[in-house]
Design a protein around this motif. Structure first.
Motif, PDB file in Angstrom:
ATOM      1  N   TYR A   1       0.828  -1.126  -0.089  1.00 51.38           N
ATOM      2  CA  TYR A   1       0.069   0.162  -0.030  1.00 51.38           C
ATOM      3  C   TYR A   1       0.985   1.247   0.016  1.00 51.38           C
ATOM      4  O   TYR A   1       1.970   1.202   0.622  1.00 51.38           O
ATOM      5  CB  TYR A   1      -0.970   0.091   1.137  1.00 51.38           C
ATOM      6  N   GLN A   2       0.591   2.175  -0.832  1.00 52.86           N
ATOM      7  CA  GLN A   2       1.189   3.504  -0.797  1.00 52.86           C
ATOM      8  C   GLN A   2       0.202   4.537  -0.329  1.00 52.86           C
ATOM      9  O   GLN A   2      -0.850   4.711  -0.593  1.00 52.86           O
ATOM     10  CB  GLN A   2       1.617   3.861  -2.167  1.00 52.86           C
ATOM     11  N   VAL A   3       1.157   5.262   0.657  1.00 49.99           N
ATOM     12  CA  VAL A   3       0.313   6.483   1.162  1.00 49.99           C
ATOM     13  C   VAL A   3       1.191   7.723   0.847  1.00 49.99           C
ATOM     14  O   VAL A   3       2.302   7.964   1.104  1.00 49.99           O
ATOM     15  CB  VAL A   3       0.203   6.380   2.680  1.00 49.99           C
ATOM     16  N   THR A   4       0.336   8.814   0.433  1.00 47.75           N
ATOM     17  CA  THR A   4       0.928  10.130  -0.260  1.00 47.75           C
ATOM     18  C   THR A   4       0.272  11.210   0.634  1.00 47.75           C
ATOM     19  O   THR A   4      -1.100  11.291   0.458  1.00 47.75           O
ATOM     20  CB  THR A   4       0.839  10.319  -1.687  1.00 47.75           C
ATOM     21  N   ASN A   5       0.926  12.088   1.138  1.00 51.83           N
ATOM     22  CA  ASN A   5       0.497  13.264   1.873  1.00 51.83           C
ATOM     23  C   ASN A   5       1.231  14.682   1.265  1.00 51.83           C
ATOM     24  O   ASN A   5       2.339  14.578   1.181  1.00 51.83           O
ATOM     25  CB  ASN A   5       0.705  13.200   3.158  1.00 51.83           C
ATOM     26  N   THR A   6       0.150  15.251   0.969  1.00 52.47           N
ATOM     27  CA  THR A   6       1.075  16.689   0.182  1.00 52.47           C
ATOM     28  C   THR A   6       0.976  17.970   0.968  1.00 52.47           C
ATOM     29  O   THR A   6      -0.254  17.950   1.505  1.00 52.47           O
ATOM     30  CB  THR A   6       0.242  16.755  -1.085  1.00 52.47           C
ATOM     31  N   LEU A   7       1.828  18.620   1.159  1.00 57.68           N
ATOM     32  CA  LEU A   7       1.789  19.747   2.105  1.00 57.68           C
ATOM     33  C   LEU A   7       2.097  21.179   1.180  1.00 57.68           C
ATOM     34  O   LEU A   7       2.892  21.111   0.308  1.00 57.68           O
ATOM     35  CB  LEU A   7       2.671  19.685   3.113  1.00 57.68           C
ATOM     36  N   SER A   8       0.917  22.074   1.338  1.00 58.27           N
ATOM     37  CA  SER A   8       1.407  23.294   0.568  1.00 58.27           C
ATOM     38  C   SER A   8       2.085  24.390   1.529  1.00 58.27           C
ATOM     39  O   SER A   8       1.588  24.437   2.883  1.00 58.27           O
ATOM     40  CB  SER A   8       0.178  24.042  -0.130  1.00 58.27           C
ATOM     41  N   VAL A   9       3.246  24.863   1.301  1.00 57.06           N
ATOM     42  CA  VAL A   9       4.068  25.882   2.141  1.00 57.06           C
ATOM     43  C   VAL A   9       3.741  27.213   1.546  1.00 57.06           C
ATOM     44  O   VAL A   9       4.363  27.421   0.258  1.00 57.06           O
ATOM     45  CB  VAL A   9       5.188  25.246   2.581  1.00 57.06           C
ATOM     46  N   ARG A  10       3.671  28.348   1.976  1.00 59.67           N
ATOM     47  CA  ARG A  10       3.903  29.552   1.762  1.00 59.67           C
ATOM     48  C   ARG A  10       5.276  30.055   2.210  1.00 59.67           C
ATOM     49  O   ARG A  10       5.246  30.106   3.786  1.00 59.67           O
ATOM     50  CB  ARG A  10       2.717  30.412   1.919  1.00 59.67           C
ATOM     51  N   VAL A  11       6.215  30.478   1.513  1.00 55.66           N
ATOM     52  CA  VAL A  11       7.598  30.876   2.192  1.00 55.66           C
ATOM     53  C   VAL A  11       7.460  32.510   1.784  1.00 55.66           C
ATOM     54  O   VAL A  11       7.651  32.862   0.543  1.00 55.66           O
ATOM     55  CB  VAL A  11       8.654  30.351   1.419  1.00 55.66           C
ATOM     56  N   ARG A  12       7.328  33.165   3.057  1.00 55.93           N
ATOM     57  CA  ARG A  12       7.363  34.645   2.872  1.00 55.93           C
ATOM     58  C   ARG A  12       8.952  35.422   2.758  1.00 55.93           C
ATOM     59  O   ARG A  12       9.196  36.519   2.403  1.00 55.93           O
ATOM     60  CB  ARG A  12       6.535  35.314   3.949  1.00 55.93           C
TER      61      ARG A  12
END
Length: 236
Positions: free
Chosen positions: A115-126
């Motif tokens: 089984y494959q689990v993928t977690n995606t995180l969006s990051v704002r770098v100011r």
């Protein structure tokens, strides 16, 4: 007036107002042109998409391993000065992976491998000076899927206003050229609309950066904000 001409007079009296009404309802002659404008400014913020994929024999084991890796990535983001409001989970996907084996009869048999689990995180770098360091650190901590980076502006309204002005001026020039060539005069503006084209994201591959020891080199360049306007003029 004799009775013979009376029906003709009545018909003419009815037809003239009807013809005038039709003339009043017909739209005036018009011309529509498209103008384009562009304004470029330096970006002040980077948007990153960081994905962690983990694989295991069971979905539970894959999810636990993914959770540990992503927790380390999020902790690293916060230690680098990224605020909570600039961190957002963009998606979590759990999917089985199969191997397909050929059977003697020509058919295929699916074998569940993991089984494959993928977690995606969006990051704002100011702070753009930290973007390369953050990318490098995230890969070291477990980010192993291709993502994207784009450079944007927290408030691009000034650039968009300038681009709109340039686009309208471009449309006006085109309309004058066409009307002069056709021997007609421009009238009032009947309709105007605009469409904004924002800078596209730049893809990067996390696996391609795994061997780098130094921070990922980042060049922010400029953001070109493009506006297209459609303007409809009345012709005199």
């Amino acid at each position: 007036m004799t009775k013979r001409f009376l029906p003709l007079a009545l018909a003419a009296a009815i037809a003239l107002p009807a013809a005038a009404a039709r003339a009043d309802t017909q739209p005036p002659p018009r011309i529509m042109v498209t103008g384009e404008g562009e304004s470029a400014i330096a970006p002040d913020m980077a948007l990153l998409s960081l994905s962690v994929m983990r694989e295991a024999k069971t979905a539970r084991e894959a999810l636990d391993a993914n959770n540990d890796a992503m927790a380390a990535v999020i902790a690293a983001m916060k230690s680098a000065g990224i605020e909570d409001r600039d961190l957002q989970t963009a998606g979590i996907q759990i999917a089985p992976r199969y191997n397909y084996n050929n059977k003697p009869d020509g058919s295929q048999e699916a074998e569940l491998v993991a089984y494959q689990v993928t977690n995606t995180l969006s990051v704002r770098v100011r702070d753009l000076a930290k973007a390369g360091e953050i990318l490098d650190k995230s890969v070291s901590l477990g980010v192993n899927q291709g993502g994207g980076i784009s450079f944007t502006n927290d408030d691009p309204e000034k650039a968009l206003t300038e681009a709109r002005k340039l686009a309208v001026a471009d449309a006006m020039r085109k309309a004058r050229t066409l009307s002069e060539a056709a021997g007609v005069q421009l009238g009032r503006v009947l309709e105007i609309s605009d469409q904004v084209q924002a800078p596209p994201p730049i893809p990067y591959m996390a696996k391609a950066m795994e061997a780098r020891d130094a921070s990922v080199p980042i060049e922010a360049g400029e953001n070109a904000y493009r506006v297209q306007v459609n303007v409809t003029f009345e012709l005199k």
